[in-house]
Scaffold this motif. Structure first.
Motif, PDB file in Angstrom:
ATOM      1  N   ASP A 297       0.815  -1.221   0.000  1.00 13.00           N
ATOM      2  CA  ASP A 297       0.000   0.000   0.000  1.00 13.00           C
ATOM      3  C   ASP A 297       0.848   1.271   0.000  1.00 13.00           C
ATOM      4  O   ASP A 297       0.325   2.385   0.033  1.00 13.00           O
ATOM      5  CB  ASP A 297      -0.990   0.014   1.170  1.00 13.00           C
ATOM      6  N   GLY A 298       2.193   1.109  -0.046  1.00 15.75           N
ATOM      7  CA  GLY A 298       3.096   2.262  -0.126  1.00 15.75           C
ATOM      8  C   GLY A 298       3.419   2.888   1.210  1.00 15.75           C
ATOM      9  O   GLY A 298       3.919   4.011   1.256  1.00 15.75           O
ATOM     10  N   THR A 299       3.169   2.167   2.307  1.00 13.19           N
ATOM     11  CA  THR A 299       3.460   2.713   3.636  1.00 13.19           C
ATOM     12  C   THR A 299       4.311   1.745   4.446  1.00 13.19           C
ATOM     13  O   THR A 299       4.347   0.540   4.175  1.00 13.19           O
ATOM     14  CB  THR A 299       2.175   2.995   4.436  1.00 13.19           C
ATOM     15  N   ARG A 322       5.612   7.047   4.578  1.00 11.25           N
ATOM     16  CA  ARG A 322       5.410   6.752   3.162  1.00 11.25           C
ATOM     17  C   ARG A 322       6.693   6.219   2.530  1.00 11.25           C
ATOM     18  O   ARG A 322       7.788   6.681   2.828  1.00 11.25           O
ATOM     19  CB  ARG A 322       4.991   8.014   2.394  1.00 11.25           C
ATOM     20  N   HIS A 323       6.505   5.208   1.675  1.00 12.80           N
ATOM     21  CA  HIS A 323       7.594   4.730   0.818  1.00 12.80           C
ATOM     22  C   HIS A 323       6.950   4.337  -0.504  1.00 12.80           C
ATOM     23  O   HIS A 323       6.473   3.206  -0.675  1.00 12.80           O
ATOM     24  CB  HIS A 323       8.320   3.540   1.449  1.00 12.80           C
ATOM     25  N   ASP A 324       6.898   5.270  -1.431  1.00  9.74           N
ATOM     26  CA  ASP A 324       6.156   5.077  -2.675  1.00  9.74           C
ATOM     27  C   ASP A 324       6.671   3.916  -3.509  1.00  9.74           C
ATOM     28  O   ASP A 324       5.918   3.314  -4.287  1.00  9.74           O
ATOM     29  CB  ASP A 324       6.171   6.369  -3.499  1.00  9.74           C
ATOM     30  N   GLU A 325       7.962   3.591  -3.372  1.00 12.35           N
ATOM     31  CA  GLU A 325       8.527   2.469  -4.127  1.00 12.35           C
ATOM     32  C   GLU A 325       7.800   1.165  -3.819  1.00 12.35           C
ATOM     33  O   GLU A 325       7.697   0.281  -4.670  1.00 12.35           O
ATOM     34  CB  GLU A 325      10.014   2.315  -3.799  1.00 12.35           C
ATOM     35  N   ALA A 327       4.750   0.585  -3.497  1.00 16.01           N
ATOM     36  CA  ALA A 327       3.492   0.407  -4.227  1.00 16.01           C
ATOM     37  C   ALA A 327       3.716  -0.270  -5.572  1.00 16.01           C
ATOM     38  O   ALA A 327       2.779  -0.841  -6.138  1.00 16.01           O
ATOM     39  CB  ALA A 327       2.818   1.763  -4.423  1.00 16.01           C
ATOM     40  N   SER A 328       4.948  -0.222  -6.082  1.00 22.59           N
ATOM     41  CA  SER A 328       5.209  -0.760  -7.422  1.00 22.59           C
ATOM     42  C   SER A 328       6.067  -2.020  -7.435  1.00 22.59           C
ATOM     43  O   SER A 328       6.059  -2.765  -8.410  1.00 22.59           O
ATOM     44  CB  SER A 328       5.882   0.317  -8.285  1.00 22.59           C
TER      45      SER A 328
END
Length: 443
Positions: A297-299, A322-325, A327-328
């Protein structure tokens, strides 16, 4: 007569041209012959082809196997050292509980034991244990630091190695007479030894976790019921086993032993709930009172797990970052012993976060030439080690020093006793000096 002479002359010229063409074509290779193959010969008008020399082909293959891929170059002011010696990619690393050694394993069929006191030296000493007819994918030190266990890639089982120190300071490594029996049906994702030395855990990528005694007997089987396991480990206090996978939570079990040492059961303890997508990884603090998780979930989240679960008390969520990486693509996680710093790995890069404020403090871009396979803090929290290609990168934990400085400053403001203030001021000065020495090279 003139016309006849011209016809004769034309015939002679034509015959000469045909002879030249045939002579030129005689040395050409057969259409089906590989280009550059001059082994084809004519015998009695029949083309005889020799296959490429098997000896020459074998030599070319051997040279190809021996050729080393270019070593990935990476520099950073916080890079303390790069441990090089393995000829294959390093898949796992583990610090000994006494903080003196780092174990690494690779697909080059070796386990190497490095001395942590050499991390800041020019030369890095290590001792090598060979894994006969196989290679290790995971390695873990025993609590007494006199042995280590490995997971064998081909045999799909555990092997125990005993370490004996020689007079010259080196080690001899002796494999146990028999490996553990084969019990798992799916690939292994992690192994661990309880710090009490009472049991070993192995977890596979299906939903299976096995609890073993040191003799290789299965004490219990845990079904995580979460479609698949992504990560599992034992808490540093040796009381819990936890696992995450396809579901958006982390499940924790208590492994119970009687005072007599007998094993009665494994019981469900508590869960970490709060993510909205699958959990990739998690880690415990050194005292097992904190846990950190990272999710698709990007967290990432930090939890207080010092709860009385028998009284239905649930863990407390302390912070979400948050860690946007994430999510992908999948992420790996490590938590410093004091839970002040969170390290995340996505692909070939690393990120370090402050767990009090959720702030990103460091980013080591393309630290490895291959995706990070493992990362962990040493027992003191001074260093973060990571692997993925053929070298271990050891980083100074600058965010950890900053966190100590912040903590000391806060305690100093609240202190009223003069002796306490002096002690805190001394600790603050030491922490600040250590931080300044790391920050100086960065200008």
């Amino acid at each position: 007569m003139e016309g006849g002479s011209l016809v004769a002359l034309s015939l002679v010229v034509g015959l000469l041209a045909l002879a030249v063409a045939l002579a030129a074509g005689w040395g050409r290779p057969d259409p089906g012959e590989p280009p550059g193959d001059t082994a084809g010969k004519k015998a009695n008008g029949v083309s005889v082809k020799k296959p490429l020399g098997s000896k020459k082909l074998k030599q070319q293959q051997q040279r190809s196997r021996k050729e080393k891929h270019p070593q990935h170059n990476f520099t950073h002011p916080l890079l303390a050292s790069a441990l090089k010696g393995h000829s294959g990619n390093i898949t796992c690393l583990d610090f000994s509980s006494n903080g003196k050694y780092l174990a690494t394993c690779s697909d080059d069929r070796t386990v190497r034991i490095w001395s942590t006191k050499d991390f800041l030296e020019r030369d890095h000493r290590c001792r090598q244990a060979n894994v006969e007819l196989d290679h290790a994918t995971l390695v873990r030190f025993s609590p007494d630091c006199r042995a280590f266990i490995v997971w064998l890639a081909n045999e799909n089982t555990l092997r125990v190695y005993k370490m004996a120190k020689r007079e010259d300071g080196g080690f001899t490594f002796t494999a146990a007479p028999e490996d553990f029996p084969k019990k798992h049906k799916a690939p292994i994702i992690n192994i661990a030894i309880a710090e009490t030395g009472k049991f070993i855990m192995t977890a596979s990528s299906d939903t299976t976790i096995l609890i073993w005694n040191l003799k290789g007997e299965v004490l219990a089987t845990i079904n995580t019921t979460q479609m698949n396991n992504a990560h599992a480990t034992i808490s540093p206090c040796s009381r819990f086993v936890a696992a995450c996978g396809f579901t958006p939570d982390v499940k924790v079990w208590e492994v119970r032993f009687k005072k007599t040492g007998n094993f009665p059961e494994v019981v469900r303890a508590f869960e970490l709930k709060g993510h909205t997508a699958r959990v990739y990884s998690f880690a415990f603090s050194n005292d097992s009172r904190r846990m950190a998780t990272v999710s698709k979930d990007g967290t990432w989240k930090v939890w207080d797990t010092s709860v009385e679960y028998k009284k239905q008390q649930n863990p407390y969520l302390l912070l979400t970052g948050r860690h946007d990486e994430a999510a992908s693509r999948p992420c790996r996680l490590a938590l410093s012993p004091d839970a002040q710093v969170l390290a995340l790995a996505s692909g070939c890069s690393l990120w370090l976060y402050n767990t009090r404020r959720g702030k990103q403090e460091e980013h080591f871009r393309q630290a490895h030439g291959e995706p990070v396979a493992d990362l962990t803090f040493d027992t003191t929290g001074r260093f973060l080690a990571s692997c993925g290609d053929r070298a271990v990168r050891v980083f100074h934990n600058a965010p950890g020093h900053r966190a100590v400085v912040e903590e000391m400053q806060g305690l100093l403001r609240k202190a009223t006793n003069e002796s306490t203030r002096q002690r805190l001021q001394q600790q603050l000065s030491q922490a600040q000096a250590a931080l300044d020495s790391l920050e100086a090279p960065r200008g």
